[in-house]
Design a protein around this motif. Structure first.
Motif, PDB file in Angstrom:
ATOM      1  N   ASP A 356      63.335  -5.050  33.037  1.00  0.00           N
ATOM      2  CA  ASP A 356      64.014  -6.204  32.441  1.00  0.00           C
ATOM      3  C   ASP A 356      65.507  -5.959  32.322  1.00  0.00           C
ATOM      4  O   ASP A 356      66.325  -6.876  32.509  1.00  0.00           O
ATOM      5  N   THR A 357      65.906  -4.704  32.033  1.00  0.00           N
ATOM      6  CA  THR A 357      67.320  -4.362  31.970  1.00  0.00           C
ATOM      7  C   THR A 357      67.957  -4.433  33.351  1.00  0.00           C
ATOM      8  O   THR A 357      69.099  -4.878  33.502  1.00  0.00           O
ATOM      9  N   LEU A 358      67.226  -4.006  34.359  1.00  0.00           N
ATOM     10  CA  LEU A 358      67.732  -4.067  35.730  1.00  0.00           C
ATOM     11  C   LEU A 358      68.012  -5.508  36.131  1.00  0.00           C
ATOM     12  O   LEU A 358      69.082  -5.832  36.667  1.00  0.00           O
ATOM     13  N   VAL A 359      67.053  -6.392  35.871  1.00  0.00           N
ATOM     14  CA  VAL A 359      67.197  -7.794  36.272  1.00  0.00           C
ATOM     15  C   VAL A 359      68.375  -8.446  35.546  1.00  0.00           C
ATOM     16  O   VAL A 359      69.209  -9.128  36.147  1.00  0.00           O
ATOM     17  N   SER A 360      68.463  -8.234  34.234  1.00  0.00           N
ATOM     18  CA  SER A 360      69.565  -8.845  33.488  1.00  0.00           C
ATOM     19  C   SER A 360      70.904  -8.232  33.887  1.00  0.00           C
ATOM     20  O   SER A 360      71.929  -8.914  33.909  1.00  0.00           O
ATOM     21  N   GLY A 361      70.904  -6.939  34.241  1.00  0.00           N
ATOM     22  CA  GLY A 361      72.134  -6.288  34.646  1.00  0.00           C
ATOM     23  C   GLY A 361      72.645  -6.748  35.993  1.00  0.00           C
ATOM     24  O   GLY A 361      73.846  -6.711  36.258  1.00  0.00           O
ATOM     25  N   LEU A 362      71.734  -7.194  36.862  1.00  0.00           N
ATOM     26  CA  LEU A 362      72.155  -7.697  38.168  1.00  0.00           C
ATOM     27  C   LEU A 362      72.827  -9.048  38.049  1.00  0.00           C
ATOM     28  O   LEU A 362      73.668  -9.414  38.872  1.00  0.00           O
ATOM     29  N   GLY A 363      72.453  -9.821  37.018  1.00  0.00           N
ATOM     30  CA  GLY A 363      73.037 -11.145  36.839  1.00  0.00           C
ATOM     31  C   GLY A 363      72.602 -12.079  37.955  1.00  0.00           C
ATOM     32  O   GLY A 363      71.591 -11.876  38.632  1.00  0.00           O
ATOM     33  N   GLY A 364      73.365 -13.113  38.170  1.00  0.00           N
ATOM     34  CA  GLY A 364      73.027 -14.066  39.215  1.00  0.00           C
ATOM     35  C   GLY A 364      72.069 -15.126  38.718  1.00  0.00           C
ATOM     36  O   GLY A 364      71.497 -15.045  37.622  1.00  0.00           O
ATOM     37  N   HIS A 365      71.859 -16.134  39.535  1.00  0.00           N
ATOM     38  CA  HIS A 365      71.022 -17.274  39.173  1.00  0.00           C
ATOM     39  C   HIS A 365      69.575 -16.993  39.553  1.00  0.00           C
ATOM     40  O   HIS A 365      69.286 -16.594  40.679  1.00  0.00           O
ATOM     41  N   ARG A 366      68.678 -17.168  38.593  1.00  0.00           N
ATOM     42  CA  ARG A 366      67.251 -17.004  38.848  1.00  0.00           C
ATOM     43  C   ARG A 366      66.696 -18.263  39.482  1.00  0.00           C
ATOM     44  O   ARG A 366      66.927 -19.373  39.008  1.00  0.00           O
ATOM     45  N   LEU A 367      65.941 -18.103  40.581  1.00  0.00           N
ATOM     46  CA  LEU A 367      65.331 -19.236  41.260  1.00  0.00           C
ATOM     47  C   LEU A 367      63.981 -19.552  40.636  1.00  0.00           C
ATOM     48  O   LEU A 367      63.139 -18.653  40.484  1.00  0.00           O
ATOM     49  N   PRO A 368      63.730 -20.816  40.262  1.00  0.00           N
ATOM     50  CA  PRO A 368      62.429 -21.178  39.710  1.00  0.00           C
ATOM     51  C   PRO A 368      61.317 -20.891  40.720  1.00  0.00           C
ATOM     52  O   PRO A 368      61.459 -21.169  41.913  1.00  0.00           O
ATOM     53  N   GLY A 369      60.224 -20.314  40.238  1.00  0.00           N
ATOM     54  CA  GLY A 369      59.090 -20.045  41.110  1.00  0.00           C
ATOM     55  C   GLY A 369      59.252 -18.807  41.969  1.00  0.00           C
ATOM     56  O   GLY A 369      58.391 -18.525  42.803  1.00  0.00           O
ATOM     57  N   VAL A 370      60.341 -18.039  41.798  1.00  0.00           N
ATOM     58  CA  VAL A 370      60.573 -16.823  42.583  1.00  0.00           C
ATOM     59  C   VAL A 370      60.667 -15.644  41.631  1.00  0.00           C
ATOM     60  O   VAL A 370      61.521 -15.616  40.749  1.00  0.00           O
ATOM     61  N   TYR A 371      59.794 -14.636  41.792  1.00  0.00           N
ATOM     62  CA  TYR A 371      59.809 -13.465  40.924  1.00  0.00           C
ATOM     63  C   TYR A 371      61.112 -12.712  41.136  1.00  0.00           C
ATOM     64  O   TYR A 371      61.554 -12.532  42.276  1.00  0.00           O
ATOM     65  N   PRO A 372      61.789 -12.254  40.086  1.00  0.00           N
ATOM     66  CA  PRO A 372      63.093 -11.609  40.238  1.00  0.00           C
ATOM     67  C   PRO A 372      63.010 -10.281  40.992  1.00  0.00           C
ATOM     68  O   PRO A 372      62.089  -9.497  40.782  1.00  0.00           O
ATOM     69  N   ALA A 373      63.983 -10.055  41.874  1.00  0.00           N
ATOM     70  CA  ALA A 373      64.176  -8.802  42.617  1.00  0.00           C
ATOM     71  C   ALA A 373      63.197  -8.630  43.778  1.00  0.00           C
ATOM     72  O   ALA A 373      63.569  -8.152  44.842  1.00  0.00           O
ATOM     73  N   PHE A 374      61.944  -8.980  43.613  1.00  0.00           N
ATOM     74  CA  PHE A 374      60.977  -8.859  44.715  1.00  0.00           C
ATOM     75  C   PHE A 374      59.806  -9.801  44.457  1.00  0.00           C
ATOM     76  O   PHE A 374      59.534 -10.173  43.323  1.00  0.00           O
ATOM     77  N   GLN A 375      59.116 -10.154  45.526  1.00  0.00           N
ATOM     78  CA  GLN A 375      57.973 -11.053  45.408  1.00  0.00           C
ATOM     79  C   GLN A 375      56.694 -10.408  45.934  1.00  0.00           C
ATOM     80  O   GLN A 375      55.616 -10.988  45.838  1.00  0.00           O
ATOM     81  N   ALA A 376      56.820  -9.222  46.511  1.00  0.00           N
ATOM     82  CA  ALA A 376      55.666  -8.468  46.993  1.00  0.00           C
ATOM     83  C   ALA A 376      55.689  -7.100  46.338  1.00  0.00           C
ATOM     84  O   ALA A 376      56.761  -6.497  46.176  1.00  0.00           O
ATOM     85  N   ALA A 377      54.536  -6.598  45.947  1.00  0.00           N
ATOM     86  CA  ALA A 377      54.491  -5.337  45.205  1.00  0.00           C
ATOM     87  C   ALA A 377      53.299  -4.507  45.647  1.00  0.00           C
ATOM     88  O   ALA A 377      52.355  -5.011  46.279  1.00  0.00           O
ATOM     89  N   ILE A 378      53.350  -3.209  45.304  1.00  0.00           N
ATOM     90  CA  ILE A 378      52.264  -2.286  45.622  1.00  0.00           C
ATOM     91  C   ILE A 378      51.921  -1.466  44.388  1.00  0.00           C
ATOM     92  O   ILE A 378      52.815  -1.055  43.639  1.00  0.00           O
ATOM     93  N   VAL A 379      50.640  -1.258  44.172  1.00  0.00           N
ATOM     94  CA  VAL A 379      50.136  -0.412  43.089  1.00  0.00           C
ATOM     95  C   VAL A 379      49.213   0.628  43.708  1.00  0.00           C
ATOM     96  O   VAL A 379      48.295   0.274  44.457  1.00  0.00           O
ATOM     97  N   HIS A 380      49.465   1.893  43.419  1.00  0.00           N
ATOM     98  CA  HIS A 380      48.589   2.971  43.884  1.00  0.00           C
ATOM     99  C   HIS A 380      47.876   3.539  42.668  1.00  0.00           C
ATOM    100  O   HIS A 380      48.505   4.119  41.786  1.00  0.00           O
TER     101      HIS A 380
END
Length: 452
Positions: A356-380
């Motif tokens: 959450d700190t990373l996202v707020s620190g990057l600033g910029g406009h958040r797009l509705p319906g788009v996950y911040p920073a990435f939209q694809a993820a991996i869990v091992h």
């Protein structure tokens, strides 16, 4: 100095020097230990991990992180009275399981209660034909896994017992992710079994989760200023892997999962003599899949980290996971991609800060319906261990799937014996069940023939 190195050094010293070094090591450990907060009754602040989940729950409930679940198949004479008492003792033992949440100045805080009643429901399925009972229990469990909790009122967990026969049961515990993560489920399973069996348990962990929350917030304040520039540079000019989620109306809500298995020998065959980890191989194959799906070579995915880097928090139940972006430009050839991925992971972990700190620190406009920073993820995930023994009962892990709608597309890789189970979960606003089945087959194909 590791504990093994310390013990080796102590063994070679005189008694006097051994005593002196022991005191110095104890002083060093005490100086870096997580301090315990005074329990004054004032609600302590939430951790960064909890705050991220709480804010997501308030903003978009349907896209908030999924609940975590624990399923146990039980054979034998299950004593429901003992089980209810064990569940109550489990909640008393772990603060985070008896915590509610309230907003103070717009931010979530923990309201730790002395006790918290926990729902325990018995669903008797013996009225159904015997061959239909297991499938019906699984269907009901999947529905229960998606039901939301009231974080203000609590409780944050519930346990359902499905009775399939005179001595056949399925236990299904559901807990909100703000109170528990996947790494905590083994602790919960072991404690519940021990409490049911009347076994003696050591005192509850110290520090507890509220102590960790305060300590980790202070650590983040120290680290963020020096690490945030790395992320601003690393993620400069990044574009969403997927465009804004299209509107499919009611048919586009929720998510679906498709899973398949591949032999560990296939994954190990791509590790280049062990220079790459299985995670590196699987992430690289996932990036190739995303490249083929989008046509792009500059890709950002999310990686889930456990957040349990200190031994003293290993026995603590709570939410410790963090999300870390990984930006990779795909080169020609899979061996070169493995190298790129290893370097990206090493750089990201060396500069990890709360998401959450990373996202707020990057600033910029958040797009509705788009996950911040990435939209694809991996869990091992780790290979799920069988549940510990229950007094007079035979138990095993009860398999189940829980869809997580947080990301447009998520890969969960779980080692199971000699195989890897690869589960792709996608939002129905973007993918159909048939799409996910096709993508899973393509991912397996990439592992067998990893041409970039």
């Amino acid at each position: 100095m590791t504990e093994g190195q310390a013990a080796e050094r102590l063994a070679g010293l005189s008694d006097r020097r051994r005593e002196l070094l022991t005191r110095l090591l104890a002083q060093k450990a005490a100086a870096t230990a997580i301090p315990r907060l005074p329990r004054t009754g004032a609600p302590p602040a939430c951790s960064h991990e909890q705050r991220r989940i709480w804010l997501a729950t308030q903003a978009t409930p349907e896209a908030a992180p999924a609940n975590v679940t624990l399923g146990v198949a039980v054979t034998g004479e299950l004593d429901l009275v003992r089980l209810a008492a064990a569940l109550g003792a489990l909640v008393t033992r772990h603060e985070t399981l008896r915590t509610r949440y309230t907003a103070i100045d717009g931010l979530p805080h923990q309201v730790i209660r002395a006790a918290q009643p926990v729902p325990l429901e018995l669903v008797d399925l013996t009225c159904l034909p015997e061959e239909d009972r297991e499938a019906e229990a699984l269907t009901l469990a999947l529905t229960a896994a998606g039901e939301r909790f009231d974080l203000v009122r609590g409780p944050v967990l519930r346990l359902t017992v499905y009775r399939l026969g005179a001595a056949e049961y399925r236990l299904f515990l559901v807990c909100h992710h703000i109170a528990c993560d996947g790494g905590s489920l083994g602790l919960v399973a072991a404690d519940l079994a021990a409490l049911y069996s009347g076994s003696d348990l050591p005192p509850p962990a110290s520090p507890e989760y509220a102590d960790y929350a305060a300590w980790s917030a202070e650590r983040a304040r120290e680290r963020v200023p020096e690490r945030l520039p790395y992320w601003r540079d690393r993620l400069a000019g990044v574009e969403p892997v997927f465009p804004r989620v299209p509107n499919r109306g009611g048919a586009g809500r929720g998510s679906a999962t498709s899973a398949a298995r591949v032999g560990r020998d296939v994954v190990d065959g791509l590790r280049r003599g062990g220079a790459a980890t299985p995670f590196t191989v699987l992430l690289s194959a996932y990036l190739v899949l995303l490249h083929r799906l989008t046509g792009r070579r500059d890709l950002v995915t999310g990686m889930v980290t456990s957040g349990r880097g200190r031994r003293e928090i290993e026995p603590v139940v709570g939410c410790f996971i963090n999300l870390v972006p990984l930006r990779v430009t795909l080169p020609d050839g899979f061996p070169a991609l493995l190298t790129q991925v290893k370097e990206a992971v090493a750089g990201a972990l060396a500069n990890e800060i709360p998401f959450d700190t990373l996202v707020s620190g990057l600033g910029g406009h958040r797009l509705p319906g788009v996950y911040p920073a990435f939209q694809a993820a991996i869990v091992h995930r780790d290979d799920p261990a069988p549940p510990p023994g229950w007094d007079g009962l035979r138990t095993r892990v009860w398999e189940h799937e829980v869809d997580d709608p947080s990301f447009d597309l998520g890969l969960t890789a779980t080692p199971r014996g000699g195989e890897y189970e690869l589960a792709l979960t996608g939002r129905l606003a973007r993918f159909t069940q048939a799409d996910l089945a096709d993508l899973t087959a393509r991912l397996i194909g990439i592992l067998r023939d990893p041409a970039v």
